[in-house]
Scaffold this motif. Structure first.
Motif: not given
Ligand code: PGA
Length: 260
Positions: A15-18, A47-49, A236-240
């Motif tokens: 949800x956030x850029x950080x 967030x791509x840039x 899903x597994x790419x988020x960790x």
């Protein structure tokens, strides 16, 4: 052996850029300067840039999750291939099942995007795959053939060689149900045979075909070792970072050992 290609489809996360930058930096650090396995991440477009900056000097590629076929104009809420290119993208996912089934994207529309993506200098990752009803009705091959023919219409053989396909059975996406390695291999072999009929054996042998649908560190190697499975499109597994890096590690092990 075709180089294995692991791509992370972050979908509408985080949800956030950080958090997005932290995830990209962890992937960058884990991959280091290793080029044995191709890796890319596909974050949300806002967030791509920032993530392109975070990935500076890294072999990790950057992909958009979608684009519009037109180069510019009155298309509220859309993004062009040129824009993706301008913010540092090397890749773009096209025709993901969540867009085909949730947003009504057709093969003809995906085909327009594909031609536009190639014109914009992006490597397209074109997604195809059957629903549970279609599989249970014994229509997997017919559905995949129709999606291939429609999505890839009008491509020249040398263009096809640079397109990545992702076979993602819809019933396996985000459900924890992975296609068995045998089921996945069978469809991948079918896809490659169809490409050979249309574009010739030599081109078909070069096309990278990823598998997608609940790929995790503990099932990745069994899939990636199959002769026609050339990588994974991971949700899903790419988020960790640890899980995504675990899948990349499995690909590295398969690459080092070679396929039978
Ligand atoms: P999943 O998603 O790994 O969460 O099943 C894969 C995809 O949709 O690309």
């Amino acid at each position: 052996m075709r180089p294995l290609f692991i791509a992370g489809n972050w979908k509408m996360n985080p949800s956030t850029e950080a958090d997005a930058v932290a995830l990209a930096e962890a992937v960058k650090e884990g991959v280091g300067q290793d080029h044995a396995v191709r890796v890319a991440v596909c974050p949300p477009s806002v967030f791509l840039h920032r993530i392109d900056t975070a990935l500076a000097n890294s072999p990790v590629g950057l992909g958009g999750q979608n684009m519009h076929p037109e180069p510019s104009g009155a298309y509220t809420g859309e993004l062009s291939g040129a824009m993706l290119n301008d913010v540092g993208c090397t890749h773009v996912i096209l025709g993901h099942s969540e867009r085909r089934h949730g947003l009504g994207e057709t093969d003809a529309f995906i085909n327009q995007k594909l031609h536009a993506a190639l014109k914009a200098g992006l490597i397209p990752i074109v997604c195809i795959g059957e629903t549970l009803d279609e599989r249970e009705g014994d229509r997997t091959e017919a559905v995949v053939a129709e999606q291939l023919d429609g999505s890839l219409a009008g491509l020249e053989p040398d263009q096809m060689a640079g397109v990545v396909l992702a076979y993602e059975p819809v019933w396996a996406i985000g459900t924890g149900k992975t296609a068995s390695p045998e089921q996945a291999q069978d469809v991948h072999a079918f896809i490659r045979a169809r490409l050979a009929d249309r574009f010739g054996e030599a081109i078909a042998a070069r096309v990278v075909i990823q598998y997608g649908g609940s790929v995790k560190p503990d099932n990745a190697a069994d899939l990636l070792i199959r002769p026609d499975i050339d990588g994974a499109l991971v949700g899903g597994a790419s988020l960790k970072a640890a899980d995504f890096l675990g899948i990349i590690e499995a690909a590295r092990t398969v690459t080092q050992a070679g396929k039978a």
